[in-house]
Design a protein around this motif. Structure first.
Motif, PDB file in Angstrom:
ATOM      1  N   LYS A   1       0.834  -1.208   0.000  1.00 21.88           N
ATOM      2  CA  LYS A   1       0.000   0.000   0.000  1.00 21.88           C
ATOM      3  C   LYS A   1       0.869   1.259   0.000  1.00 21.88           C
ATOM      4  CE  LYS A   1      -3.947  -1.967   2.297  1.00 21.88           C
ATOM      5  NZ  LYS A   1      -4.344  -2.289   3.667  1.00 21.88           N
ATOM      6  N   LEU A   2       1.891   1.273   0.871  1.00 22.39           N
ATOM      7  CA  LEU A   2       2.793   2.432   0.956  1.00 22.39           C
ATOM      8  C   LEU A   2       3.510   2.663  -0.374  1.00 22.39           C
ATOM      9  CD1 LEU A   2       4.587   2.059   4.422  1.00 22.39           C
ATOM     10  CD2 LEU A   2       2.966   3.839   3.722  1.00 22.39           C
ATOM     11  N   ILE A   3       3.975   1.559  -0.976  1.00 24.72           N
ATOM     12  CA  ILE A   3       4.730   1.675  -2.220  1.00 24.72           C
ATOM     13  C   ILE A   3       3.816   2.159  -3.344  1.00 24.72           C
ATOM     14  CG2 ILE A   3       6.059   0.371  -3.938  1.00 24.72           C
ATOM     15  CD1 ILE A   3       6.932  -1.453  -1.516  1.00 24.72           C
ATOM     16  N   ALA A   4       2.597   1.615  -3.391  1.00 18.83           N
ATOM     17  CA  ALA A   4       1.648   2.028  -4.438  1.00 18.83           C
ATOM     18  C   ALA A   4       1.337   3.515  -4.315  1.00 18.83           C
ATOM     19  CB  ALA A   4       0.369   1.202  -4.331  1.00 18.83           C
ATOM     20  N   LYS A   5       1.215   3.992  -3.074  1.00 20.17           N
ATOM     21  CA  LYS A   5       0.912   5.405  -2.841  1.00 20.17           C
ATOM     22  C   LYS A   5       2.060   6.290  -3.351  1.00 20.17           C
ATOM     23  CE  LYS A   5      -0.587   8.223   0.997  1.00 20.17           C
ATOM     24  NZ  LYS A   5      -0.599   8.316   2.466  1.00 20.17           N
ATOM     25  N   ALA A   6       3.290   5.873  -3.041  1.00 17.50           N
ATOM     26  CA  ALA A   6       4.453   6.635  -3.522  1.00 17.50           C
ATOM     27  C   ALA A   6       4.519   6.581  -5.043  1.00 17.50           C
ATOM     28  CB  ALA A   6       5.734   6.079  -2.907  1.00 17.50           C
ATOM     29  N   ALA A   7       4.252   5.408  -5.601  1.00 18.79           N
ATOM     30  CA  ALA A   7       4.351   5.238  -7.057  1.00 18.79           C
ATOM     31  C   ALA A   7       3.351   6.130  -7.784  1.00 18.79           C
ATOM     32  CB  ALA A   7       4.140   3.770  -7.429  1.00 18.79           C
ATOM     33  N   GLN A   8       2.139   6.243  -7.227  1.00 19.94           N
ATOM     34  CA  GLN A   8       1.099   7.056  -7.880  1.00 19.94           C
ATOM     35  C   GLN A   8       1.545   8.497  -8.113  1.00 19.94           C
ATOM     36  OE1 GLN A   8      -2.130   6.393  -5.238  1.00 19.94           O
ATOM     37  NE2 GLN A   8      -2.727   4.461  -6.197  1.00 19.94           N
ATOM     38  N   THR A   9       2.413   9.007  -7.233  1.00 20.33           N
ATOM     39  CA  THR A   9       2.865  10.400  -7.372  1.00 20.33           C
ATOM     40  C   THR A   9       3.749  10.587  -8.599  1.00 20.33           C
ATOM     41  OG1 THR A   9       4.899  10.133  -6.072  1.00 20.33           O
ATOM     42  CG2 THR A   9       2.883  10.642  -4.848  1.00 20.33           C
ATOM     43  N   THR A  10       4.170   9.477  -9.216  1.00 22.23           N
ATOM     44  CA  THR A  10       5.062   9.565 -10.380  1.00 22.23           C
ATOM     45  C   THR A  10       4.315   9.371 -11.696  1.00 22.23           C
ATOM     46  OG1 THR A  10       5.532   7.187 -10.552  1.00 22.23           O
ATOM     47  CG2 THR A  10       6.860   8.442  -8.986  1.00 22.23           C
ATOM     48  N   PHE A  11       3.017   9.074 -11.617  1.00 18.93           N
ATOM     49  CA  PHE A  11       2.303   8.668 -12.829  1.00 18.93           C
ATOM     50  C   PHE A  11       2.141   9.810 -13.825  1.00 18.93           C
ATOM     51  CE2 PHE A  11      -0.163   4.733 -11.121  1.00 18.93           C
ATOM     52  CZ  PHE A  11       1.044   4.114 -10.886  1.00 18.93           C
ATOM     53  N   THR A  12       2.535   9.542 -15.051  1.00 20.08           N
ATOM     54  CA  THR A  12       2.319  10.432 -16.190  1.00 20.08           C
ATOM     55  C   THR A  12       1.058   9.937 -16.901  1.00 20.08           C
ATOM     56  OG1 THR A  12       3.740   8.985 -17.468  1.00 20.08           O
ATOM     57  CG2 THR A  12       4.787  10.879 -16.431  1.00 20.08           C
ATOM     58  N   PRO A  13       0.505  10.738 -17.843  1.00 21.16           N
ATOM     59  CA  PRO A  13      -0.711  10.276 -18.538  1.00 21.16           C
ATOM     60  C   PRO A  13      -0.503   8.968 -19.301  1.00 21.16           C
ATOM     61  CG  PRO A  13      -0.300  12.613 -18.951  1.00 21.16           C
ATOM     62  CD  PRO A  13       0.908  12.089 -18.253  1.00 21.16           C
TER      63      PRO A  13
ATOM     64  N   VAL B   1       0.732   6.269 -18.121  1.00 18.02           N
ATOM     65  CA  VAL B   1       0.531   5.102 -17.241  1.00 18.02           C
ATOM     66  C   VAL B   1      -0.955   4.774 -17.215  1.00 18.02           C
ATOM     67  CG1 VAL B   1       0.827   4.185 -14.915  1.00 18.02           C
ATOM     68  CG2 VAL B   1       2.518   5.775 -15.854  1.00 18.02           C
ATOM     69  N   LEU B   2      -1.306   3.544 -17.622  1.00 21.91           N
ATOM     70  CA  LEU B   2      -2.719   3.228 -17.845  1.00 21.91           C
ATOM     71  C   LEU B   2      -3.424   2.600 -16.658  1.00 21.91           C
ATOM     72  CD1 LEU B   2      -2.855   1.866 -21.471  1.00 21.91           C
ATOM     73  CD2 LEU B   2      -2.927   4.208 -20.637  1.00 21.91           C
ATOM     74  N   ARG B   3      -2.697   1.998 -15.751  1.00 21.91           N
ATOM     75  CA  ARG B   3      -3.351   1.306 -14.648  1.00 21.91           C
ATOM     76  C   ARG B   3      -2.586   1.597 -13.375  1.00 21.91           C
ATOM     77  NH1 ARG B   3      -5.882   0.682 -18.443  1.00 21.91           N
ATOM     78  NH2 ARG B   3      -7.201  -1.002 -19.190  1.00 21.91           N
ATOM     79  N   ASP B   4      -3.260   1.440 -12.283  1.00 20.85           N
ATOM     80  CA  ASP B   4      -2.625   1.604 -10.991  1.00 20.85           C
ATOM     81  C   ASP B   4      -1.656   0.437 -10.746  1.00 20.85           C
ATOM     82  OD1 ASP B   4      -2.065   2.759  -8.620  1.00 20.85           O
ATOM     83  OD2 ASP B   4      -4.113   2.754  -7.876  1.00 20.85           O
ATOM     84  N   VAL B   5      -0.680   0.658  -9.888  1.00 15.58           N
ATOM     85  CA  VAL B   5       0.221  -0.418  -9.474  1.00 15.58           C
ATOM     86  C   VAL B   5      -0.605  -1.475  -8.739  1.00 15.58           C
ATOM     87  CG1 VAL B   5       2.123  -0.974  -7.902  1.00 15.58           C
ATOM     88  CG2 VAL B   5       2.258   1.062  -9.327  1.00 15.58           C
ATOM     89  N   GLY B   6      -0.273  -2.734  -8.873  1.00 14.75           N
ATOM     90  CA  GLY B   6      -0.993  -3.763  -8.152  1.00 14.75           C
ATOM     91  C   GLY B   6      -1.552  -4.828  -9.079  1.00 14.75           C
ATOM     92  N   HIS B   7      -1.611  -4.508 -10.378  1.00  9.73           N
ATOM     93  CA  HIS B   7      -1.985  -5.525 -11.346  1.00  9.73           C
ATOM     94  C   HIS B   7      -0.781  -6.464 -11.510  1.00  9.73           C
ATOM     95  CE1 HIS B   7      -4.042  -7.383 -14.604  1.00  9.73           C
ATOM     96  NE2 HIS B   7      -5.000  -6.480 -14.628  1.00  9.73           N
ATOM     97  N   PHE B   8      -0.919  -7.500 -12.338  1.00  6.95           N
ATOM     98  CA  PHE B   8       0.208  -8.407 -12.533  1.00  6.95           C
ATOM     99  C   PHE B   8       1.364  -7.700 -13.235  1.00  6.95           C
ATOM    100  CE2 PHE B   8      -3.453 -11.195 -12.009  1.00  6.95           C
ATOM    101  CZ  PHE B   8      -2.966 -12.144 -11.125  1.00  6.95           C
ATOM    102  N   GLY B   9       1.057  -6.674 -14.026  1.00  5.30           N
ATOM    103  CA  GLY B   9       2.097  -5.926 -14.717  1.00  5.30           C
ATOM    104  C   GLY B   9       1.781  -4.444 -14.685  1.00  5.30           C
ATOM    105  N   GLY B  10       2.783  -3.595 -14.981  1.00  5.83           N
ATOM    106  CA  GLY B  10       2.574  -2.158 -15.114  1.00  5.83           C
ATOM    107  C   GLY B  10       2.375  -1.811 -16.583  1.00  5.83           C
ATOM    108  N   PHE B  11       1.505  -0.853 -16.861  1.00  6.18           N
ATOM    109  CA  PHE B  11       1.121  -0.526 -18.247  1.00  6.18           C
ATOM    110  C   PHE B  11       1.605   0.874 -18.619  1.00  6.18           C
ATOM    111  CE2 PHE B  11      -2.051  -3.888 -19.155  1.00  6.18           C
ATOM    112  CZ  PHE B  11      -2.205  -4.420 -17.884  1.00  6.18           C
TER     113      PHE B  11
END
Lengths: 333, 333
Positions: A19-31, A33-43
């Motif tokens: 949860k902590l890592i996903a929250k930090a990662a979200q702050t880096t998302f550019t347009p 990035v298609l999906r939130d972290v936590g799926h089997f892969g990053g898009f």
């Protein structure tokens, strides 16, 4: 009675950290990035159009299967384990693999082991048309014990934006089709090692036989199965709504990752014969059924979620390459 | 006298392992793979045209800087270290970064540390427009000591095929322009820790001051500097022939990776003032000069190899963002 906590692994800590890592990662998302972290892969989309190419990437390790491999001197499948696991992780997003990079870290760099692992990585890559284009081999005295090493890697694949499998198509009534695993794959080894520590210490894993004659050591070190060839063209079959790769967290947790909120899984746990290896582990460690379900794949490596009215057709098509595919439940409201 | 071998790291073993791994990797190459393994990044073309997009990927770790960070309880720069190191590795191939994935492995997963590292990774990514799209956090009791962890990551960037920097343009007479590093970056820490083990044991790294007032601990843990913004548009300047990221192997070995066979480097080792940190390490450990040059960047983090007739113009342009860039040698036949 052995459970995951006894073995030193906490799934609660893991979930909190995620949860902590996903929250930090979200702050880096550019347009892109298609999906939130936590799926089997990053898009990551390479363009804006609905049919643009999307890169799908995943990083993973082989976990403590390494320690068992070191104890048994059976390391030659570990590279294949990692590549196959990684291919499956992006396959369930609808993507086909392009390239792979590995990370090997040693206490004392063992050139011979590094070469064997590299050969195993390359074999898994060659067989599936994946290019091994780089990696890092680190020697870190003090961080790893001299004889120990860790192995992780990153895969990058590609899918057309409108062909992404992310579970959004899943609806009530969809059928769950299970594909057999080849063993524990790369999850549940901390638990399995804890359960079997007496046999590991006594060195009897290689002499204890399952009823098919295979030793417990062989069964435990059997490489992770890759499902890329099984699916082939079926990956874009219009009846296929989602795929789930059964890794740490087991059948339910992993499949819930691709099931929309408000829907549930009805799994018929008696619909397949659980492979003997899992029975041996459960019995020997008096492991609770809930713990087994949470830690291990129990014989199911991948689950396809398919439209009910297309499920017979899908199984028939799948059956040409995997006759043992079976219906194991459905999606309910 | 301390050298790398005393510290437990063998550059010969590393070079031997790299050869074996490169050989295995070559067996996986598809026509889309543009360069052999061994460059700063791996190249994977998404199309056939001379201006097709090429993905450039690199995997790396932060090495035993982690152990020093744990000993000093100064972990907050390590994520940034890794991201900056990775960006530089593909920048020197001419590529701009797209996305990043991390790998964290713990003996006992420390949720607070994982969160701090993730925040540091995200900060480095945000600052440079890189999306952190995934990763893996593993808990592996038995492989890592309870309090230890490892950190690695993979970056993927993009460059147009005809804009790749791979050293093929380098010719006799080209000028070497050095850019200052911010400290050891992420290399040479096994040696530095061995040299300074008395101060580490006595806990005096935080109280020993350099002449600018900074403590030895601060100087040692200073994050790896990122050169993406310094270069900006200059990355496609027609006078720029190659870039070299000074990591393990030092100034010469890393720069030779982008210098064609038959050419040599003439480095004027007196052309810059070596930062005090390196002097302290060398003196305290009686480290041989050759060893220092092989293990550390000695104050030079990145080297631009520029056409002689364009070098003044290039330094003037670079000088707007990095006034301390300096000529440190040239390429000879």
């Amino acid at each position: 009675m052995v459970d995951y906590a006894t073995s030193g692994v906490s799934l609660d800590r893991a979930s909190e950290a995620k949860k902590l890592i996903a929250k930090a990662a979200q702050t880096t998302f550019t347009p892109q990035v298609l999906r939130d972290v936590g799926h089997f892969g990053g898009f990551f989309a390479l363009g804006d159009s609905p049919t643009a190419d999307v890169l799908v990437a995943s990083t993973d390790g082989v976990g403590t299967k390494i320690l068992l491999g070191l104890q048994l001197d059976m390391l030659d499948g570990l590279g294949r384990d990692l590549v196959h696991h990684s291919i499956n992780d992006i396959l369930v997003c609808g993507a086909r693999p392009l390239f792979f990079l590995d990370y090997m870290a040693f206490g004392r760099l063992d050139v011979e082991i590094a070469g064997r692992i590299a050969e195993s990585l390359a074999a898994g890559c060659r067989e599936h048309g994946v290019a091994l284009i780089g990696g890092e081999t680190a020697e870190m005295p003090g961080l790893y014990r001299e004889s120990d090493f860790d192995l992780a890697g990153t895969i990058v694949g590609i899918v057309q934006k409108d062909k992404i499998l992310d579970g959004s198509k899943v609806v009530e009534g969809d059928v769950l089709i299970g594909l057999p695993s080849s063993g524990l794959h790369t999850n549940g080894y901390s638990l399995a090692r804890k359960v079997l520590e007496d046999k590991i210490a006594a060195g009897t894993l290689k002499t204890t036989r399952l009823s098919d004659g295979q030793s417990l050591a062989q069964a435990l070190m059997e490489p992770h199965r890759c499902y890329l060839k099984v699916f082939g063209d079926l990956l874009t079959h219009s009846g296929l709504h989602a795929l789930s790769h059964i890794t740490g967290g087991g059948i339910e947790d992993n499949t819930m990752r691709v099931v929309p909120k408000g829907l549930h899984l009805q799994i018929d746990w008696g619909s397949w014969t659980r492979p003997e290896l899992f029975e041996v582990i459960q019995k020997h460690g008096e492991v609770a059924e809930a713990e087994m379900r949470r830690a291990m794949n129990l014989g199911v490596g991948l689950i396809a979620i398919v439209a009910a009215e297309r499920s017979n057709e899908f199984i028939a098509l799948l059956g040409k390459r995997e006759p043992a595919a079976f219906i194991m439940g459905h999606v309910s409201a």
